[in-house]
Design a protein around this motif. Sequence first.
Motif, PDB file in Angstrom:
ATOM      1  N   ILE A 196       0.854  -1.166   0.006  1.00 17.17           N
ATOM      2  CA  ILE A 196      -0.008   0.039   0.021  1.00 17.17           C
ATOM      3  C   ILE A 196       0.882   1.313   0.056  1.00 17.17           C
ATOM      4  N   LEU A 197       1.836   1.310   0.805  1.00 19.26           N
ATOM      5  CA  LEU A 197       2.818   2.520   0.921  1.00 19.26           C
ATOM      6  C   LEU A 197       3.405   2.714  -0.344  1.00 19.26           C
ATOM      7  N   GLU A 198       4.007   1.533  -1.159  1.00 17.07           N
ATOM      8  CA  GLU A 198       4.704   1.728  -2.062  1.00 17.07           C
ATOM      9  C   GLU A 198       3.660   2.350  -3.366  1.00 17.07           C
ATOM     10  N   GLU A 199       2.523   2.009  -3.474  1.00 14.20           N
ATOM     11  CA  GLU A 199       1.550   2.380  -4.558  1.00 14.20           C
ATOM     12  C   GLU A 199       1.185   3.957  -4.051  1.00 14.20           C
ATOM     13  N   ALA A 200       1.045   3.974  -2.651  1.00 11.08           N
ATOM     14  CA  ALA A 200       0.814   5.659  -2.450  1.00 11.08           C
ATOM     15  C   ALA A 200       1.742   6.393  -2.547  1.00 11.08           C
ATOM     16  N   ALA A 201       2.981   6.083  -2.084  1.00  8.76           N
ATOM     17  CA  ALA A 201       4.258   7.154  -2.541  1.00  8.76           C
ATOM     18  C   ALA A 201       4.453   7.169  -3.871  1.00  8.76           C
ATOM     19  N   GLY A 209      -7.541   9.264  -3.955  1.00 10.70           N
ATOM     20  CA  GLY A 209      -8.578   9.933  -4.008  1.00 10.70           C
ATOM     21  C   GLY A 209      -9.688   8.795  -4.891  1.00 10.70           C
ATOM     22  N   GLY A 210     -10.229   9.509  -5.967  1.00 10.98           N
ATOM     23  CA  GLY A 210     -11.171   8.859  -6.697  1.00 10.98           C
ATOM     24  C   GLY A 210     -10.477   7.586  -7.331  1.00 10.98           C
ATOM     25  N   TYR A 211      -9.372   7.822  -7.787  1.00 11.28           N
ATOM     26  CA  TYR A 211      -8.582   6.400  -8.352  1.00 11.28           C
ATOM     27  C   TYR A 211      -8.418   5.423  -7.395  1.00 11.28           C
ATOM     28  N   GLY A 212      -8.489   5.889  -6.088  1.00 11.54           N
ATOM     29  CA  GLY A 212      -8.291   4.785  -4.826  1.00 11.54           C
ATOM     30  C   GLY A 212      -9.530   3.845  -4.760  1.00 11.54           C
ATOM     31  N   TYR A 213     -10.366   4.457  -5.332  1.00 11.85           N
ATOM     32  CA  TYR A 213     -11.770   3.732  -5.313  1.00 11.85           C
ATOM     33  C   TYR A 213     -12.089   2.845  -6.703  1.00 11.85           C
ATOM     34  N   MET A 214     -11.260   2.777  -7.560  1.00  9.88           N
ATOM     35  CA  MET A 214     -11.520   2.162  -8.851  1.00  9.88           C
ATOM     36  C   MET A 214     -10.575   0.825  -9.270  1.00  9.88           C
ATOM     37  N   GLU A 231      -5.925   5.229   4.459  1.00 10.29           N
ATOM     38  CA  GLU A 231      -5.300   6.465   4.137  1.00 10.29           C
ATOM     39  C   GLU A 231      -4.614   6.164   2.662  1.00 10.29           C
ATOM     40  N   GLY A 232      -4.417   5.071   2.171  1.00  7.18           N
ATOM     41  CA  GLY A 232      -3.928   4.563   0.771  1.00  7.18           C
ATOM     42  C   GLY A 232      -5.115   4.775  -0.020  1.00  7.18           C
ATOM     43  N   VAL A 233      -6.380   4.507   0.303  1.00  6.62           N
ATOM     44  CA  VAL A 233      -7.314   4.935  -0.841  1.00  6.62           C
ATOM     45  C   VAL A 233      -7.631   6.272  -0.914  1.00  6.62           C
ATOM     46  N   GLN A 234      -7.448   7.115   0.257  1.00  4.37           N
ATOM     47  CA  GLN A 234      -7.504   8.614   0.491  1.00  4.37           C
ATOM     48  C   GLN A 234      -6.554   9.108  -0.156  1.00  4.37           C
TER      49      GLN A 234
END
Length: 394
Positions: free
Chosen positions: A266-271, A349-354, A343-346
């Motif tokens: 998750i952290l890797e994707e978010a960063a 943003g919208g892409y985190g929900y897709m 927090e990763g989804v947040q």
Amino acid sequence: MTEEEKDIVAMVHEFVLKEVRPKAAEHDRTGELDWDAYNKAFEMGLICADLPAEYGGQGMSAVTGAWIREELMYGDAGFGLTCGTNNLGIKPVLIAGTEEQKRWCVETLMSDKPGRDPRWPQKRSGFAAFALTEPDAGSDAGACRTTADKTPDGSEYILNGRKCFITNACYADFMCVVASVDRSLGYKGLTMFLVDAHLPGVSIGKHEDKMGIRQSATCDVIFEDVHIPASAIIGKEGEGFKIAMKTLEQGRAGVGSGCVGIMRAILEEAAKYSQVRVTMGKPICKQQAISSKLADMQIAIETSRAIGMKVAALLDAGDPAAAALGPIAKCYCSDALNRVATEGVQILGGYGYMRDYPMEKYMRDAKIFQIFEGTNEIQRMVISGDVIRKYKVK
């Protein structure tokens, strides 16, 4: 890590990057295990890596096993769970089984044979399952309705009942099953049995269509007049609950390391996303609100790994403190994972929900870690009980 552990982790990390991650989204959609990757994991010795060397296993420590599990879960939570559940499935035998039971189970796990269920393709190794949960007996194991009635001559038990939410059940060659020899005794009547899953009367019921960990198979198991020999008892009559709790205690280091692996993904994707997503003239990683989230994710990873590895080290040392620290690790790591996933989804943003991005999958995968192997509510009851005993008013 030791130098050997560093080499093992590097090997497993390369394996999941090459073999597991590229197909994770596809298998999440289909809900089917990546058999090619699983077979390669078996050939690499990553399945049941902690089986004792004297029985033909690799005899890796709990700490080394935790490092391996972290990497497998970094690849895909459902895949890592499938690989790790064999450890859970054989654990009651390693804890309280006879020498004959131990050797038979290890030989079965390491053998080349097809799965017991014709709906599933050929597989490379044997599988084990741990059958405790029932529709009305999850956290309350004493409500177990599966019965084991001894025959008049005492040579057999006849098993009847239904288990639910059993991981790897559809693949299993054997299961460690908790059943009651006398329901009036509650917990004291529970007994652990080693059941050959190929016996007449053993069948697989519903295959659950799950929100997350979808590469992991979760099924009902039905026992209808299954005749098992008296020699199939693990330990003694009435010791089933104690053995089951010891099994779960030893599994909680794996829960912690699994949570860390998913948090890392998750952290890797978010960063990475935060460096290329630009708002108000700069990447969002430069915005304090986002940078603080990334920092908190890293804090969660390091603290979760520390407590999970401490439990593993205590298990390796045979220290009884592992029993008290295990529930703390399970609660802390799984709660941290769910905060990190949110927090990763947040951050995306919208892409985190897709589903075009893996972040929503990580969030779906994360939730079960607060539920299985004893809900976090039950863990907190155990922890608070330890606190009250420690500070009991004289």
